[in-house]
Design a protein around this motif. Sequence first.
Motif, PDB file in Angstrom:
ATOM      1  N   THR A 228       0.881  -1.177   0.000  1.00  0.00           N
ATOM      2  CA  THR A 228       0.000   0.000   0.000  1.00  0.00           C
ATOM      3  C   THR A 228       0.907   1.211   0.000  1.00  0.00           C
ATOM      4  O   THR A 228       1.943   1.213   0.671  1.00  0.00           O
ATOM      5  CB  THR A 228      -0.893   0.106   1.268  1.00  0.00           C
ATOM      6  N   PRO A 229       0.527   2.266  -0.734  1.00  0.00           N
ATOM      7  CA  PRO A 229       1.381   3.452  -0.802  1.00  0.00           C
ATOM      8  C   PRO A 229       1.574   4.095   0.565  1.00  0.00           C
ATOM      9  O   PRO A 229       2.602   4.691   0.831  1.00  0.00           O
ATOM     10  CB  PRO A 229       0.625   4.394  -1.736  1.00  0.00           C
ATOM     11  N   ASP A 230       0.583   3.973   1.442  1.00  0.00           N
ATOM     12  CA  ASP A 230       0.690   4.597   2.756  1.00  0.00           C
ATOM     13  C   ASP A 230       0.842   3.516   3.818  1.00  0.00           C
ATOM     14  O   ASP A 230      -0.055   2.719   4.030  1.00  0.00           O
ATOM     15  CB  ASP A 230      -0.579   5.422   3.019  1.00  0.00           C
ATOM     16  N   LYS A 231       2.000   3.522   4.493  1.00  0.00           N
ATOM     17  CA  LYS A 231       2.268   2.454   5.461  1.00  0.00           C
ATOM     18  C   LYS A 231       1.196   2.374   6.549  1.00  0.00           C
ATOM     19  O   LYS A 231       0.923   1.306   7.077  1.00  0.00           O
ATOM     20  CB  LYS A 231       3.644   2.626   6.088  1.00  0.00           C
ATOM     21  N   ASN A 232       0.575   3.535   6.867  1.00  0.00           N
ATOM     22  CA  ASN A 232      -0.414   3.519   7.943  1.00  0.00           C
ATOM     23  C   ASN A 232      -1.700   2.794   7.574  1.00  0.00           C
ATOM     24  O   ASN A 232      -2.484   2.435   8.435  1.00  0.00           O
ATOM     25  CB  ASN A 232      -0.737   4.941   8.388  1.00  0.00           C
TER      26      ASN A 232
END
Length: 197
Positions: free
Chosen positions: A140-144
């Motif tokens: 996913t582009p955003d680790k969160n």
Amino acid sequence: MLLLALPVRAQHEQHMKAAAAVPDSSTIELKIADVNVIDQSGTSRQFYSDLVKDRVVVMNFIFTSCTTVCPTMGATFARVQKLLGNRDVALISISVDPLTDTPQRLEAWSRKLDAQPGWTLVTGSKTDIDRLLRSLGVFTPDKNSHTPTVLVGDAKRGTWRRASGLATPTAIVALVDAMVPAQHHHHHGAHAATSPR
């Protein structure tokens, strides 16, 4: 590839829907990228050929600065390692934040969890790790926003199962055993020694 036309948010929702639609622990096919990674002791490894090939493997995806699900997943892995006892299973935690997670940070994180030998934590260049995560179907582009995922696989037979990263240690071990039925034979003695529930 219709997904490319969708704005990122919609793509993400598609992915979440797709992830939700996957029945828990369905068998999946993976072509795992053999990228260069660095383990918690600072040693350079080829991910597939050195850590996965011909082995039974349980993988999760963490980042050391994550305070929500990662500590839970780490504690789960520590427990899985104890429950597996002397079964020949490799545990691998892959950092989804390779820019922050140096080998030293991974080492400290694993020490806090009392990780034993046989549990490898890896980081690497962002390019390599992103390629690896894509090949494992968890990028996913955003680790969160990474969905807590555990992959259990028998690399010799090429069978992989995806389970929730929040599955209980017992459930993860059951997946390992379901994958490698033959391993049961060595352990009848060991089971007797465990304390009654």
